[in-house]
Design a protein around this motif. Sequence first.
Motif, PDB file in Angstrom:
ATOM      1  N   LEU A 291      59.961  -1.244  -9.206  1.00 12.62           N
ATOM      2  CA  LEU A 291      59.221  -1.718 -10.246  1.00 12.62           C
ATOM      3  C   LEU A 291      58.281  -2.618  -9.884  1.00 12.62           C
ATOM      4  O   LEU A 291      56.935  -2.697 -10.045  1.00 12.62           O
ATOM      5  N   GLN A 292      58.405  -3.695  -8.809  1.00 22.60           N
ATOM      6  CA  GLN A 292      57.397  -4.594  -8.205  1.00 22.60           C
ATOM      7  C   GLN A 292      56.254  -3.941  -7.700  1.00 22.60           C
ATOM      8  O   GLN A 292      54.905  -4.122  -8.055  1.00 22.60           O
ATOM      9  N   GLN A 293      56.304  -2.777  -6.962  1.00 21.57           N
ATOM     10  CA  GLN A 293      55.309  -2.082  -6.393  1.00 21.57           C
ATOM     11  C   GLN A 293      54.536  -1.200  -7.489  1.00 21.57           C
ATOM     12  O   GLN A 293      53.188  -1.415  -7.576  1.00 21.57           O
ATOM     13  N   LEU A 294      55.034  -0.689  -8.546  1.00 20.88           N
ATOM     14  CA  LEU A 294      54.408  -0.150  -9.634  1.00 20.88           C
ATOM     15  C   LEU A 294      53.386  -1.454 -10.466  1.00 20.88           C
ATOM     16  O   LEU A 294      52.375  -0.947 -10.869  1.00 20.88           O
ATOM     17  N   LEU A 295      53.977  -2.589 -10.481  1.00 20.94           N
ATOM     18  CA  LEU A 295      53.196  -3.580 -11.113  1.00 20.94           C
ATOM     19  C   LEU A 295      52.109  -3.722 -10.336  1.00 20.94           C
ATOM     20  O   LEU A 295      50.868  -4.133 -10.877  1.00 20.94           O
ATOM     21  N   PHE A 296      52.164  -3.854  -9.144  1.00 25.89           N
ATOM     22  CA  PHE A 296      50.940  -3.956  -8.195  1.00 25.89           C
ATOM     23  C   PHE A 296      49.964  -2.745  -8.432  1.00 25.89           C
ATOM     24  O   PHE A 296      48.807  -3.202  -8.458  1.00 25.89           O
ATOM     25  N   ASP A 297      50.503  -1.734  -8.561  1.00 27.42           N
ATOM     26  CA  ASP A 297      49.735  -0.681  -8.598  1.00 27.42           C
ATOM     27  C   ASP A 297      48.826  -0.734 -10.296  1.00 27.42           C
ATOM     28  O   ASP A 297      47.687  -0.602 -10.326  1.00 27.42           O
ATOM     29  N   LEU A 298      49.596  -1.388 -11.318  1.00 26.21           N
ATOM     30  CA  LEU A 298      49.132  -1.360 -12.307  1.00 26.21           C
ATOM     31  C   LEU A 298      48.021  -2.498 -12.445  1.00 26.21           C
ATOM     32  O   LEU A 298      47.001  -2.349 -13.232  1.00 26.21           O
ATOM     33  N   GLY A 299      48.257  -3.686 -11.495  1.00 21.28           N
ATOM     34  CA  GLY A 299      47.275  -4.606 -11.447  1.00 21.28           C
ATOM     35  C   GLY A 299      46.045  -4.107 -10.984  1.00 21.28           C
ATOM     36  O   GLY A 299      44.901  -4.265 -11.171  1.00 21.28           O
ATOM     37  N   GLY A 300      46.323  -3.340  -9.788  1.00 20.50           N
ATOM     38  CA  GLY A 300      45.070  -2.418  -9.284  1.00 20.50           C
ATOM     39  C   GLY A 300      44.222  -1.681 -10.336  1.00 20.50           C
ATOM     40  O   GLY A 300      43.008  -1.685 -10.194  1.00 20.50           O
ATOM     41  N   GLU A 301      44.724  -1.117 -11.178  1.00 22.17           N
ATOM     42  CA  GLU A 301      44.161  -0.406 -12.240  1.00 22.17           C
ATOM     43  C   GLU A 301      43.393  -1.473 -13.133  1.00 22.17           C
ATOM     44  O   GLU A 301      42.203  -1.018 -13.421  1.00 22.17           O
ATOM     45  N   LEU A 302      43.700  -2.540 -13.459  1.00 25.09           N
ATOM     46  CA  LEU A 302      43.295  -3.667 -14.238  1.00 25.09           C
ATOM     47  C   LEU A 302      42.203  -4.208 -13.435  1.00 25.09           C
ATOM     48  O   LEU A 302      41.116  -4.501 -14.102  1.00 25.09           O
ATOM     49  N   ALA A 303      42.321  -4.423 -12.259  1.00 29.14           N
ATOM     50  CA  ALA A 303      41.251  -5.104 -11.400  1.00 29.14           C
ATOM     51  C   ALA A 303      40.002  -4.023 -11.024  1.00 29.14           C
ATOM     52  O   ALA A 303      38.807  -4.554 -10.654  1.00 29.14           O
ATOM     53  N   ILE A 304      40.143  -2.821 -11.344  1.00 27.53           N
ATOM     54  CA  ILE A 304      39.051  -1.714 -11.176  1.00 27.53           C
ATOM     55  C   ILE A 304      38.930  -1.197 -12.432  1.00 27.53           C
ATOM     56  O   ILE A 304      39.667   0.015 -12.444  1.00 27.53           O
ATOM     57  N   PRO A 305      38.177  -1.697 -13.232  1.00 28.10           N
ATOM     58  CA  PRO A 305      38.028  -1.059 -14.454  1.00 28.10           C
ATOM     59  C   PRO A 305      37.748   0.448 -14.504  1.00 28.10           C
ATOM     60  O   PRO A 305      36.850   1.194 -13.937  1.00 28.10           O
ATOM     61  N   GLY A 306      38.581   1.249 -15.386  1.00 24.69           N
ATOM     62  CA  GLY A 306      38.298   2.913 -15.088  1.00 24.69           C
ATOM     63  C   GLY A 306      39.295   3.487 -14.349  1.00 24.69           C
ATOM     64  O   GLY A 306      39.460   4.706 -14.381  1.00 24.69           O
ATOM     65  N   HIS A 307      39.788   2.692 -13.356  1.00 20.72           N
ATOM     66  CA  HIS A 307      40.707   3.221 -12.243  1.00 20.72           C
ATOM     67  C   HIS A 307      42.022   3.546 -12.714  1.00 20.72           C
ATOM     68  O   HIS A 307      42.554   2.840 -13.479  1.00 20.72           O
ATOM     69  N   ARG A 308      42.484   4.803 -12.266  1.00 23.71           N
ATOM     70  CA  ARG A 308      43.964   5.018 -12.859  1.00 23.71           C
ATOM     71  C   ARG A 308      44.849   5.360 -11.623  1.00 23.71           C
ATOM     72  O   ARG A 308      44.608   6.011 -10.731  1.00 23.71           O
ATOM     73  N   THR A 309      46.065   4.636 -11.320  1.00 20.09           N
ATOM     74  CA  THR A 309      47.092   4.982 -10.446  1.00 20.09           C
ATOM     75  C   THR A 309      48.478   5.307 -10.833  1.00 20.09           C
ATOM     76  O   THR A 309      49.048   6.185 -10.337  1.00 20.09           O
ATOM     77  N   VAL A 310      48.834   4.737 -11.889  1.00 22.14           N
ATOM     78  CA  VAL A 310      50.202   4.918 -12.331  1.00 22.14           C
ATOM     79  C   VAL A 310      50.207   6.347 -13.062  1.00 22.14           C
ATOM     80  O   VAL A 310      49.165   6.700 -13.779  1.00 22.14           O
ATOM     81  N   ASN A 311      51.035   7.007 -13.043  1.00 17.60           N
ATOM     82  CA  ASN A 311      51.167   8.464 -13.424  1.00 17.60           C
ATOM     83  C   ASN A 311      52.447   8.836 -14.088  1.00 17.60           C
ATOM     84  O   ASN A 311      53.415   8.047 -14.284  1.00 17.60           O
TER      85      ASN A 311
END
Length: 192
Positions: free
Chosen positions: A71-91
Amino acid sequence: MTDRTSDKTRINRVITRTGDQGTTGLADGSRVSKTHPRIQALGELDEFNSALGVLRARALDEDLDTVLEQLQQLLFDLGGELAIPGHRTVNDDDLVELESRADTFNAQLPPLKEFVLPGGHPDAAWCHHCRTLARRCERQLLMLNDNDSDAVNPISLALLNRASDLLFVMARLLNQRHEQPELLWQSRAERK
């Protein structure tokens, strides 16, 4: 030679002073106010992830700790999405995995017939606290999405919803494993 050293020092510095005027940089190079809903959402994710780290610092069973790390890893992925507008990582696979873990843990519990009051064993109580932080993150992402309908990956919203469910189930499971009875809500008539 001095220029290379100063560049290397600048790269490795924690204190950059670039945010002293109330803005912060996104991973795409743009700068936004620290009060921007995107930054608020990133801050909520950071707080949630930090709280999970506190929970994981306790002596948890390996099956629970493994899921919390995921879950912590996924939250970092989600943070990455927010840090790059339009980017999608979580699936969808991430969502299915969290649901599967929650279902597996829930299958070990008796059916719930009443509302559970947060508390019990300290690990369970902290799990409930993390659950509330997941809900706050979800609300913050919804506010960001209300301002910009393309700002948030819908799967990320669902992921935070599932994270909250998972943490609720884990809190119950922790109470069970520590032989701590769950404190159930009682109606006003029952409390008299």
